[in-house]
Structures are given as C-alpha cells and as structure tokens.
Motif scaffolding. Structure first.
Motif, PDB file in Angstrom:
ATOM      1  N   SER A  68      -3.285  17.914   7.771  1.00 30.29           N
ATOM      2  CA  SER A  68      -3.315  19.279   7.242  1.00 30.29           C
ATOM      3  C   SER A  68      -3.271  19.292   5.716  1.00 30.29           C
ATOM      4  O   SER A  68      -3.780  20.211   5.087  1.00 30.29           O
ATOM      5  N   ASP A  69      -2.681  18.273   5.101  1.00 27.81           N
ATOM      6  CA  ASP A  69      -2.608  18.196   3.637  1.00 27.81           C
ATOM      7  C   ASP A  69      -3.661  17.263   3.049  1.00 27.81           C
ATOM      8  O   ASP A  69      -3.612  16.958   1.858  1.00 27.81           O
ATOM      9  N   ASN A  70      -4.592  16.805   3.864  1.00 26.86           N
ATOM     10  CA  ASN A  70      -5.604  15.831   3.453  1.00 26.86           C
ATOM     11  C   ASN A  70      -4.991  14.543   2.908  1.00 26.86           C
ATOM     12  O   ASN A  70      -5.556  13.898   2.035  1.00 26.86           O
ATOM     13  N   LYS A  71      -3.813  14.199   3.383  1.00 24.09           N
ATOM     14  CA  LYS A  71      -3.176  12.938   3.008  1.00 24.09           C
ATOM     15  C   LYS A  71      -3.478  11.924   4.110  1.00 24.09           C
ATOM     16  O   LYS A  71      -2.599  11.487   4.834  1.00 24.09           O
ATOM     17  N   ASN A  72      -4.754  11.592   4.229  1.00 23.16           N
ATOM     18  CA  ASN A  72      -5.154  10.699   5.301  1.00 23.16           C
ATOM     19  C   ASN A  72      -5.656   9.357   4.782  1.00 23.16           C
ATOM     20  O   ASN A  72      -6.233   8.584   5.528  1.00 23.16           O
ATOM     21  N   THR A  73      -5.419   9.068   3.506  1.00 22.90           N
ATOM     22  CA  THR A  73      -5.823   7.791   2.929  1.00 22.90           C
ATOM     23  C   THR A  73      -4.624   7.141   2.256  1.00 22.90           C
ATOM     24  O   THR A  73      -3.902   7.792   1.499  1.00 22.90           O
ATOM     25  N   ILE A  74      -4.431   5.866   2.550  1.00 19.85           N
ATOM     26  CA  ILE A  74      -3.367   5.102   1.908  1.00 19.85           C
ATOM     27  C   ILE A  74      -3.951   3.784   1.425  1.00 19.85           C
ATOM     28  O   ILE A  74      -5.038   3.375   1.845  1.00 19.85           O
ATOM     29  N   THR A  75      -3.239   3.135   0.522  1.00 19.97           N
ATOM     30  CA  THR A  75      -3.636   1.804   0.086  1.00 19.97           C
ATOM     31  C   THR A  75      -2.464   0.855   0.303  1.00 19.97           C
ATOM     32  O   THR A  75      -1.302   1.257   0.238  1.00 19.97           O
ATOM     33  N   VAL A  76      -2.807  -0.376   0.573  1.00 22.79           N
ATOM     34  CA  VAL A  76      -1.796  -1.410   0.772  1.00 22.79           C
ATOM     35  C   VAL A  76      -2.279  -2.661   0.045  1.00 22.79           C
ATOM     36  O   VAL A  76      -3.471  -2.960   0.049  1.00 22.79           O
ATOM     37  N   THR A  77      -1.369  -3.365  -0.602  1.00 26.09           N
ATOM     38  CA  THR A  77      -1.745  -4.561  -1.351  1.00 26.09           C
ATOM     39  C   THR A  77      -1.838  -5.780  -0.434  1.00 26.09           C
ATOM     40  O   THR A  77      -1.211  -5.826   0.623  1.00 26.09           O
ATOM     41  N   LEU A  78      -2.604  -6.739  -0.894  1.00 30.80           N
ATOM     42  CA  LEU A  78      -2.679  -7.999  -0.161  1.00 30.80           C
ATOM     43  C   LEU A  78      -1.316  -8.675  -0.133  1.00 30.80           C
ATOM     44  O   LEU A  78      -0.955  -9.314   0.846  1.00 30.80           O
ATOM     45  N   LYS A  79      -0.564  -8.496  -1.202  1.00 29.83           N
ATOM     46  CA  LYS A  79       0.769  -9.099  -1.272  1.00 29.83           C
ATOM     47  C   LYS A  79       1.656  -8.573  -0.146  1.00 29.83           C
ATOM     48  O   LYS A  79       2.347  -9.333   0.524  1.00 29.83           O
ATOM     49  N   TYR A  80       1.601  -7.265   0.085  1.00 29.48           N
ATOM     50  CA  TYR A  80       2.415  -6.671   1.150  1.00 29.48           C
ATOM     51  C   TYR A  80       1.980  -7.197   2.522  1.00 29.48           C
ATOM     52  O   TYR A  80       2.814  -7.564   3.344  1.00 29.48           O
ATOM     53  N   LEU A  81       0.675  -7.242   2.748  1.00 25.78           N
ATOM     54  CA  LEU A  81       0.166  -7.740   4.029  1.00 25.78           C
ATOM     55  C   LEU A  81       0.528  -9.209   4.230  1.00 25.78           C
ATOM     56  O   LEU A  81       0.860  -9.624   5.339  1.00 25.78           O
ATOM     57  N   LEU A  82       0.498  -9.985   3.160  1.00 20.44           N
ATOM     58  CA  LEU A  82       0.837 -11.404   3.241  1.00 20.44           C
ATOM     59  C   LEU A  82       2.324 -11.599   3.503  1.00 20.44           C
ATOM     60  O   LEU A  82       2.719 -12.381   4.362  1.00 20.44           O
ATOM     61  N   GLU A  83       3.153 -10.869   2.771  1.00 14.48           N
ATOM     62  CA  GLU A  83       4.607 -11.006   2.922  1.00 14.48           C
ATOM     63  C   GLU A  83       5.090 -10.557   4.292  1.00 14.48           C
ATOM     64  O   GLU A  83       6.108 -11.036   4.785  1.00 14.48           O
ATOM     65  N   ASN A  84       4.377  -9.621   4.912  1.00 14.22           N
ATOM     66  CA  ASN A  84       4.777  -9.108   6.221  1.00 14.22           C
ATOM     67  C   ASN A  84       3.974  -9.728   7.363  1.00 14.22           C
ATOM     68  O   ASN A  84       3.923  -9.179   8.461  1.00 14.22           O
ATOM     69  N   ASP A  85       3.346 -10.856   7.086  1.00 14.02           N
ATOM     70  CA  ASP A  85       2.636 -11.671   8.079  1.00 14.02           C
ATOM     71  C   ASP A  85       1.477 -10.967   8.783  1.00 14.02           C
ATOM     72  O   ASP A  85       1.171 -11.286   9.932  1.00 14.02           O
ATOM     73  N   TYR A  86       0.850 -10.034   8.113  1.00 13.47           N
ATOM     74  CA  TYR A  86      -0.381  -9.459   8.660  1.00 13.47           C
ATOM     75  C   TYR A  86      -1.571 -10.338   8.275  1.00 13.47           C
ATOM     76  O   TYR A  86      -2.599 -10.331   8.940  1.00 13.47           O
TER      77      TYR A  86
END
Length: 131
Positions: A68-86
């Motif tokens: 409803s607020d058009n907040k449907n896009t986010i960004t995530v860093t490679l560092k975060y994905l790496l640190e959290n084992d994604y």
C-alpha cells in the motif's frame, strides 16, 4: 647420399598445413573460452540472485514490505548474504570473501542485490549486476 631426411618442399608443405589448421582452430578455441567465461559469470550472478530470493522468502515478514505504501523494493549487501550463509564464499586470512569466477579477484562485498516484491502475483524477484 643420405635419403633419410625430408626435402625442403616437404617441410614447407607440412608447416603450411600446420599453419592453416592453427588459423582455423585458434579463433574457435578463443570463442569457446569466451563462451565458458560468459556462462560462468551468468551462473554466478544467477546463484547470487537465487540466494537473495531465498533470503527474502525466509524473512518476508521481517522485511517490512508494504504494497500500500509502494515499499516493495529492498536491497541487501553481499556481505550480509555471506555472513548469514545465504552465499558460500571462501576464506582468506580468516575473512570470508567471494571471488569472481573468471578473474578470481575478490568481489566488493558492499555490492547490493535489489529484491522486489510483486504485489499482484505475490512473488519476489531479484537483480544483481557484477560490474
């Protein structure tokens, strides 16, 4: 007279044949190497995008996505994905890194993956650019 050697004509013909075969094969081999490098990069990018989608699907309620607020896009860093084992990386000097599959250079972990939620069909998509 010794008849065991090659004549000059035979040597020239043999070298000519080798040169012609080389002229045919070298561009083909270079094209195959370029195609393999391109496939490696595309597979690498696809795996990062898939990892980001897995992250989004597992954490969709915590991400604060609101159609409803058009907040449907986010960004995530490679560092975060790496640190959290994604993403699986390698370890250098007790630090996790991600390597470019072609150049074997470390990739900047501050690069981001954009994750978008499609409110109409309720699906996630992700975009990552290596350059």
């Amino acid at each position: 007279m010794n008849n065991k050697g090659f004549t000059l004509i035979e040597v020239i013909i043999t070298l000519s044949i080798i040169a012609i075969i080389s002229l045919i094969l070298i561009p083909t081999i270079n094209t195959a190497i370029e195609k393999q490098n391109e496939n490696s990069i595309n597979n690498f990018i696809e795996s990062i995008e898939t990892s980001a989608l897995n992250y989004a699907k597992e954490n969709k309620w915590q991400l604060g996505i609101n159609c409803s607020d058009n907040k449907n896009t986010i960004t995530v860093t490679l560092k975060y994905l790496l640190e959290n084992d994604y993403i699986k990386g390698t370890e250098e000097n007790n630090v996790k890194v991600i390597k470019n599959p072609v150049t074997k250079e470390n990739i900047n972990l501050d690069k981001t993956v954009t994750i978008t939620y499609n409110c109409e069909n309720k699906t996630f998509s992700s975009t990552f650019t290596l350059q």
